[in-house]
Design a protein around this motif. Sequence first.
Motif, PDB file in Angstrom:
ATOM      1  N   LYS A   1     -57.570  47.348  20.307  1.00 14.26           N
ATOM      2  CA  LYS A   1     -58.211  48.546  20.872  1.00 14.26           C
ATOM      3  C   LYS A   1     -59.314  49.044  19.953  1.00 14.26           C
ATOM      4  CE  LYS A   1     -54.007  50.057  23.276  1.00 14.26           C
ATOM      5  NZ  LYS A   1     -52.906  51.065  23.299  1.00 14.26           N
ATOM      6  N   SER A   2     -59.052  49.026  18.634  1.00 16.84           N
ATOM      7  CA  SER A   2     -60.065  49.459  17.668  1.00 16.84           C
ATOM      8  C   SER A   2     -61.290  48.546  17.716  1.00 16.84           C
ATOM      9  CB  SER A   2     -59.466  49.463  16.260  1.00 16.84           C
ATOM     10  OG  SER A   2     -60.445  49.771  15.291  1.00 16.84           O
TER      11      SER A   2
ATOM     12  N   ASP B   1     -53.023  47.622  18.689  1.00 21.05           N
ATOM     13  CA  ASP B   1     -53.791  48.741  18.128  1.00 21.05           C
ATOM     14  C   ASP B   1     -55.112  48.237  17.542  1.00 21.05           C
ATOM     15  OD1 ASP B   1     -51.830  50.517  18.821  1.00 21.05           O
ATOM     16  OD2 ASP B   1     -50.891  50.558  16.835  1.00 21.05           O
ATOM     17  N   LEU B   2     -55.050  47.109  16.824  1.00 24.82           N
ATOM     18  CA  LEU B   2     -56.262  46.553  16.233  1.00 24.82           C
ATOM     19  C   LEU B   2     -57.229  46.082  17.313  1.00 24.82           C
ATOM     20  CD1 LEU B   2     -57.861  45.761  13.751  1.00 24.82           C
ATOM     21  CD2 LEU B   2     -56.545  43.622  13.628  1.00 24.82           C
TER      22      LEU B   2
ATOM     23  N   LEU C   1     -63.570  49.299  20.557  1.00 27.53           N
ATOM     24  CA  LEU C   1     -64.376  50.501  20.354  1.00 27.53           C
ATOM     25  C   LEU C   1     -65.435  50.334  19.266  1.00 27.53           C
ATOM     26  CD1 LEU C   1     -61.627  53.298  20.517  1.00 27.53           C
ATOM     27  CD2 LEU C   1     -63.443  52.860  22.194  1.00 27.53           C
ATOM     28  N   HIS C   2     -65.050  49.702  18.169  1.00 28.46           N
ATOM     29  CA  HIS C   2     -65.921  49.683  17.001  1.00 28.46           C
ATOM     30  C   HIS C   2     -66.399  48.294  16.586  1.00 28.46           C
ATOM     31  CE1 HIS C   2     -64.625  53.845  16.585  1.00 28.46           C
ATOM     32  NE2 HIS C   2     -63.361  53.441  16.521  1.00 28.46           N
TER      33      HIS C   2
END
Length: 281
Positions: free
Chosen positions: A48-49, A45-46, A52-53
């Motif tokens: 993927k974040s 999850d981290l 994106l960011h």
Amino acid sequence: MKIENQRDERLTIEDNENIQKINIQRVKANPYQPRKTFDEERLNDLAKSIKLHGILQPIVLRKTISGYHIVVGERRFRAASMAGLTEIPAIVKSLTDEDMMELAIIENLQREDLNAIEEAESYRKLMDDLNLTQQQVAQRLSKSRPYIANMLRLLNLPKVVADLVKQGELSGAHGRTLLGVKDKRKMQSIAKQAVRESWSVRELENYVTTHYSENKTKAETTQKAAKPKFIRQQERQLKEQYGAKVAISTTNKKGNITFEFKSEDEFRRLIHQLNNKYNRE
């Protein structure tokens, strides 16, 4: 050196102007990192974040001869590697081995998903590697000494039970309750039963106190020692005669004789023996 709980955040804030882009291949894990396992789902999850960011908070590194060691931010580093980053924003600090060790442990202790065994291992590592007492660890981390002592007791759990705590099947409170069972095989059996039947801490406490607690054993020993010798002799004779555990108690000139049975068959056998004895007389 005393380090406050938010020291890693203050390092980042104070040194914002010194943030550098570091080749991720030159970064190595902190050799003093007490945490050995990381939740793969949360890392994904981290990652993927980060794709994106980007990384919103730089990690903290210490320069070494061959590259850099992570001081704070190993999860971000691992997730950045999974996300395919070639560089990572970092603050490079001049720190001693003691600084690295303490910051890494404190960062882990601040994490909400740290299990009780990992927390206890972190306290033990601080004590062993920095030669600290329980009181000194408590002072550095703003904890009470009894709290540190109680957490350290979990390290006496056998591996099977400790793994259940690590996996979240049992809580630290469950683990401390199980320490009242001195027989490790019985402890493991009770731990598995507690997991199967989803026992609360209170339910486990009641079970251990009733069946296995050290206090119960001491109370039975004291009670046995307080009985007159002739009553203990009668208990032994009745046990041999009827093949069952017998307890004789006396209070206020009255008494009870208790026969213990563990199954319906044993109960019927005892009744049969007692009836035969009565009929013969």
